[in-house]
Scaffold this motif. Sequence first.
Motif, PDB file in Angstrom:
ATOM      1  N   PRO A 176       0.845  -1.202   0.000  1.00  0.00           N
ATOM      2  CA  PRO A 176       0.000   0.000   0.000  1.00  0.00           C
ATOM      3  C   PRO A 176       0.881   1.252   0.000  1.00  0.00           C
ATOM      4  O   PRO A 176       1.437   1.645   1.013  1.00  0.00           O
ATOM      5  CB  PRO A 176      -0.828  -0.132   1.287  1.00  0.00           C
ATOM      6  CG  PRO A 176      -0.057  -1.047   2.159  1.00  0.00           C
ATOM      7  CD  PRO A 176       0.814  -1.896   1.297  1.00  0.00           C
ATOM      8  N   HIS A 177       1.007   1.853  -1.142  1.00  0.00           N
ATOM      9  CA  HIS A 177       1.971   2.928  -1.376  1.00  0.00           C
ATOM     10  C   HIS A 177       1.656   4.152  -0.530  1.00  0.00           C
ATOM     11  O   HIS A 177       0.494   4.502  -0.310  1.00  0.00           O
ATOM     12  CB  HIS A 177       1.956   3.309  -2.850  1.00  0.00           C
ATOM     13  CG  HIS A 177       1.991   2.131  -3.767  1.00  0.00           C
ATOM     14  ND1 HIS A 177       3.155   1.502  -4.135  1.00  0.00           N
ATOM     15  CD2 HIS A 177       1.000   1.435  -4.368  1.00  0.00           C
ATOM     16  CE1 HIS A 177       2.877   0.481  -4.929  1.00  0.00           C
ATOM     17  NE2 HIS A 177       1.575   0.420  -5.090  1.00  0.00           N
ATOM     18  N   ALA A 178       2.712   4.836  -0.099  1.00  0.00           N
ATOM     19  CA  ALA A 178       2.546   6.053   0.696  1.00  0.00           C
ATOM     20  C   ALA A 178       2.632   7.313  -0.146  1.00  0.00           C
ATOM     21  O   ALA A 178       2.237   8.382   0.314  1.00  0.00           O
ATOM     22  CB  ALA A 178       3.613   6.112   1.795  1.00  0.00           C
ATOM     23  N   ASP A 179       3.162   7.205  -1.361  1.00  0.00           N
ATOM     24  CA  ASP A 179       3.402   8.418  -2.145  1.00  0.00           C
ATOM     25  C   ASP A 179       2.490   8.533  -3.356  1.00  0.00           C
ATOM     26  O   ASP A 179       2.520   9.534  -4.046  1.00  0.00           O
ATOM     27  CB  ASP A 179       4.860   8.486  -2.594  1.00  0.00           C
ATOM     28  CG  ASP A 179       5.324   7.201  -3.245  1.00  0.00           C
ATOM     29  OD1 ASP A 179       4.502   6.290  -3.409  1.00  0.00           O
ATOM     30  OD2 ASP A 179       6.515   7.116  -3.585  1.00  0.00           O
ATOM     31  N   HIS A 180       1.711   7.521  -3.637  1.00  0.00           N
ATOM     32  CA  HIS A 180       0.721   7.656  -4.703  1.00  0.00           C
ATOM     33  C   HIS A 180      -0.485   6.770  -4.413  1.00  0.00           C
ATOM     34  O   HIS A 180      -0.408   5.820  -3.636  1.00  0.00           O
ATOM     35  CB  HIS A 180       1.319   7.328  -6.073  1.00  0.00           C
ATOM     36  CG  HIS A 180       1.622   5.879  -6.310  1.00  0.00           C
ATOM     37  ND1 HIS A 180       2.889   5.355  -6.201  1.00  0.00           N
ATOM     38  CD2 HIS A 180       0.833   4.840  -6.651  1.00  0.00           C
ATOM     39  CE1 HIS A 180       2.860   4.062  -6.478  1.00  0.00           C
ATOM     40  NE2 HIS A 180       1.613   3.715  -6.744  1.00  0.00           N
ATOM     41  N   LEU A 181      -1.598   7.106  -5.041  1.00  0.00           N
ATOM     42  CA  LEU A 181      -2.801   6.306  -4.949  1.00  0.00           C
ATOM     43  C   LEU A 181      -2.727   5.181  -5.977  1.00  0.00           C
ATOM     44  O   LEU A 181      -2.193   5.379  -7.073  1.00  0.00           O
ATOM     45  CB  LEU A 181      -4.044   7.161  -5.201  1.00  0.00           C
ATOM     46  CG  LEU A 181      -4.586   8.002  -4.038  1.00  0.00           C
ATOM     47  CD1 LEU A 181      -3.541   9.008  -3.544  1.00  0.00           C
ATOM     48  CD2 LEU A 181      -5.863   8.732  -4.459  1.00  0.00           C
ATOM     49  N   MET A 182      -3.246   4.024  -5.636  1.00  0.00           N
ATOM     50  CA  MET A 182      -3.212   2.887  -6.553  1.00  0.00           C
ATOM     51  C   MET A 182      -4.499   2.837  -7.381  1.00  0.00           C
ATOM     52  O   MET A 182      -5.581   3.198  -6.906  1.00  0.00           O
ATOM     53  CB  MET A 182      -2.977   1.575  -5.818  1.00  0.00           C
ATOM     54  CG  MET A 182      -4.081   1.148  -4.879  1.00  0.00           C
ATOM     55  SD  MET A 182      -3.886  -0.558  -4.247  1.00  0.00           S
ATOM     56  CE  MET A 182      -2.432  -0.414  -3.220  1.00  0.00           C
ATOM     57  N   ALA A 183      -4.357   2.350  -8.607  1.00  0.00           N
ATOM     58  CA  ALA A 183      -5.489   2.278  -9.540  1.00  0.00           C
ATOM     59  C   ALA A 183      -6.129   0.898  -9.570  1.00  0.00           C
ATOM     60  O   ALA A 183      -6.904   0.588 -10.472  1.00  0.00           O
ATOM     61  CB  ALA A 183      -5.025   2.671 -10.942  1.00  0.00           C
ATOM     62  N   SER A 184      -5.855   0.072  -8.569  1.00  0.00           N
ATOM     63  CA  SER A 184      -6.258  -1.329  -8.586  1.00  0.00           C
ATOM     64  C   SER A 184      -7.751  -1.523  -8.846  1.00  0.00           C
ATOM     65  O   SER A 184      -8.152  -2.269  -9.751  1.00  0.00           O
ATOM     66  CB  SER A 184      -5.853  -1.985  -7.262  1.00  0.00           C
ATOM     67  OG  SER A 184      -6.304  -3.309  -7.177  1.00  0.00           O
ATOM     68  N   SER A 185      -8.601  -0.896  -8.060  1.00  0.00           N
ATOM     69  CA  SER A 185     -10.039  -1.123  -8.205  1.00  0.00           C
ATOM     70  C   SER A 185     -10.558  -0.610  -9.534  1.00  0.00           C
ATOM     71  O   SER A 185     -11.430  -1.237 -10.159  1.00  0.00           O
ATOM     72  CB  SER A 185     -10.792  -0.470  -7.046  1.00  0.00           C
ATOM     73  OG  SER A 185     -10.610  -1.201  -5.860  1.00  0.00           O
ATOM     74  N   TRP A 186     -10.066   0.527  -9.976  1.00  0.00           N
ATOM     75  CA  TRP A 186     -10.493   1.061 -11.269  1.00  0.00           C
ATOM     76  C   TRP A 186     -10.085   0.119 -12.399  1.00  0.00           C
ATOM     77  O   TRP A 186     -10.889  -0.168 -13.301  1.00  0.00           O
ATOM     78  CB  TRP A 186      -9.904   2.453 -11.495  1.00  0.00           C
ATOM     79  CG  TRP A 186     -10.403   3.092 -12.756  1.00  0.00           C
ATOM     80  CD1 TRP A 186     -11.567   3.788 -12.910  1.00  0.00           C
ATOM     81  CD2 TRP A 186      -9.762   3.077 -14.035  1.00  0.00           C
ATOM     82  NE1 TRP A 186     -11.693   4.206 -14.224  1.00  0.00           N
ATOM     83  CE2 TRP A 186     -10.599   3.787 -14.931  1.00  0.00           C
ATOM     84  CE3 TRP A 186      -8.570   2.545 -14.518  1.00  0.00           C
ATOM     85  CZ2 TRP A 186     -10.281   3.965 -16.272  1.00  0.00           C
ATOM     86  CZ3 TRP A 186      -8.244   2.724 -15.860  1.00  0.00           C
ATOM     87  CH2 TRP A 186      -9.092   3.429 -16.728  1.00  0.00           C
ATOM     88  N   LEU A 187      -8.874  -0.394 -12.345  1.00  0.00           N
ATOM     89  CA  LEU A 187      -8.420  -1.333 -13.374  1.00  0.00           C
ATOM     90  C   LEU A 187      -9.243  -2.619 -13.362  1.00  0.00           C
ATOM     91  O   LEU A 187      -9.560  -3.183 -14.416  1.00  0.00           O
ATOM     92  CB  LEU A 187      -6.939  -1.655 -13.155  1.00  0.00           C
ATOM     93  CG  LEU A 187      -5.955  -0.530 -13.449  1.00  0.00           C
ATOM     94  CD1 LEU A 187      -4.576  -0.900 -12.915  1.00  0.00           C
ATOM     95  CD2 LEU A 187      -5.894  -0.223 -14.939  1.00  0.00           C
ATOM     96  N   ALA A 196      -3.143   8.956   0.638  1.00  0.00           N
ATOM     97  CA  ALA A 196      -2.964   7.709  -0.100  1.00  0.00           C
ATOM     98  C   ALA A 196      -3.312   6.467   0.700  1.00  0.00           C
ATOM     99  O   ALA A 196      -3.950   5.541   0.177  1.00  0.00           O
ATOM    100  CB  ALA A 196      -1.521   7.610  -0.600  1.00  0.00           C
ATOM    101  N   LEU A 197      -2.883   6.391   1.962  1.00  0.00           N
ATOM    102  CA  LEU A 197      -3.066   5.142   2.698  1.00  0.00           C
ATOM    103  C   LEU A 197      -4.533   4.796   2.885  1.00  0.00           C
ATOM    104  O   LEU A 197      -4.928   3.625   2.798  1.00  0.00           O
ATOM    105  CB  LEU A 197      -2.346   5.211   4.038  1.00  0.00           C
ATOM    106  CG  LEU A 197      -0.911   4.674   4.058  1.00  0.00           C
ATOM    107  CD1 LEU A 197      -0.872   3.186   3.700  1.00  0.00           C
ATOM    108  CD2 LEU A 197       0.024   5.438   3.142  1.00  0.00           C
ATOM    109  N   GLN A 198      -5.389   5.793   3.109  1.00  0.00           N
ATOM    110  CA  GLN A 198      -6.800   5.486   3.314  1.00  0.00           C
ATOM    111  C   GLN A 198      -7.489   5.055   2.024  1.00  0.00           C
ATOM    112  O   GLN A 198      -8.560   4.441   2.061  1.00  0.00           O
ATOM    113  CB  GLN A 198      -7.533   6.671   3.937  1.00  0.00           C
ATOM    114  CG  GLN A 198      -7.535   7.935   3.099  1.00  0.00           C
ATOM    115  CD  GLN A 198      -7.989   9.128   3.901  1.00  0.00           C
ATOM    116  OE1 GLN A 198      -9.186   9.343   4.100  1.00  0.00           O
ATOM    117  NE2 GLN A 198      -7.036   9.908   4.393  1.00  0.00           N
TER     118      GLN A 198
END
Length: 297
Positions: free
Chosen positions: A82-93, A269-271
Amino acid sequence: MFTRTSPSTGPGSPEVTGFYESATGSIMYVAACPETKQAALIDVVLDFDPEAARTRTDSAKEVLNFVRDKGLTVAWILDTHPHADHLMASSWLKAQTNAPNAIGAKVAEIAELWRDIYHLPDAFDVESDFDRLFVDGESFRFGNVDVRVMLSPGHTLGSITYVMGDAAFVHDTFMHVDVGTSRADFPGGSSKDLWNSLQAILALPDETRLFVGHDYPPVKNREDPAWEATVEEHRASNPHIAGKSEDEFRKLRDDRDATLALPDRMLHALQVNLRAGRLAPVEEDGHFYFKIPANKF
């Protein structure tokens, strides 16, 4: 967007294309099986403007456009931590491709830490938001590429490395070979654990291609971002590792970390990332909101 492709070296070896997301210095990856055209997407970014608290999907769309243009089929959506410096696109992908999304099983322990930090005792049901939570040593495949999961704590307590034939996605353990290593001072992080993870990665075959999570050019004698080097190159030339004892490394890493500010996106990002890239549930007015703790750091 700056991209570069590392070709497959033969059966079981993925073709790896990296995409440089300049706002956070992140590298997003498409690992593809040349024979079957199946692919895994790794650490893809959900764009975020911290000043306006606005998300966009431009970077993730660029990755999917590449997948489409190359005739690839997405088999997995993978994140290393779970990245601290960017949001992940996992759910959107996942919504775009119907492919399963995955991360390491110890992310459940990271969620426990951050529930307390955010004072959100009922948040972050990682078992519902991710289709697979990989444990150390677990294996899976896409196409003709076998993948092995290595637990690689240090940057976070739940970071994992994906080893795919002669390619390994080592995220925020190593930086590029001319830079060093990644920080280990976030909640649950440890320079001791990071040292052990680095040594485990360096025990892979010399020719293994290591693909890192970040780069911040310009660096020394190069202007362009870079993210690939072999185990042999890191062992011989990485300035944080080559010729260093564990004690020397830990002092170097801890001293350096003590000078670093928090990433400007971390508390946003973490939340999101502990929900696999989803924002918090929409509220009665139809909008999403972030919860930012004051004076915690």
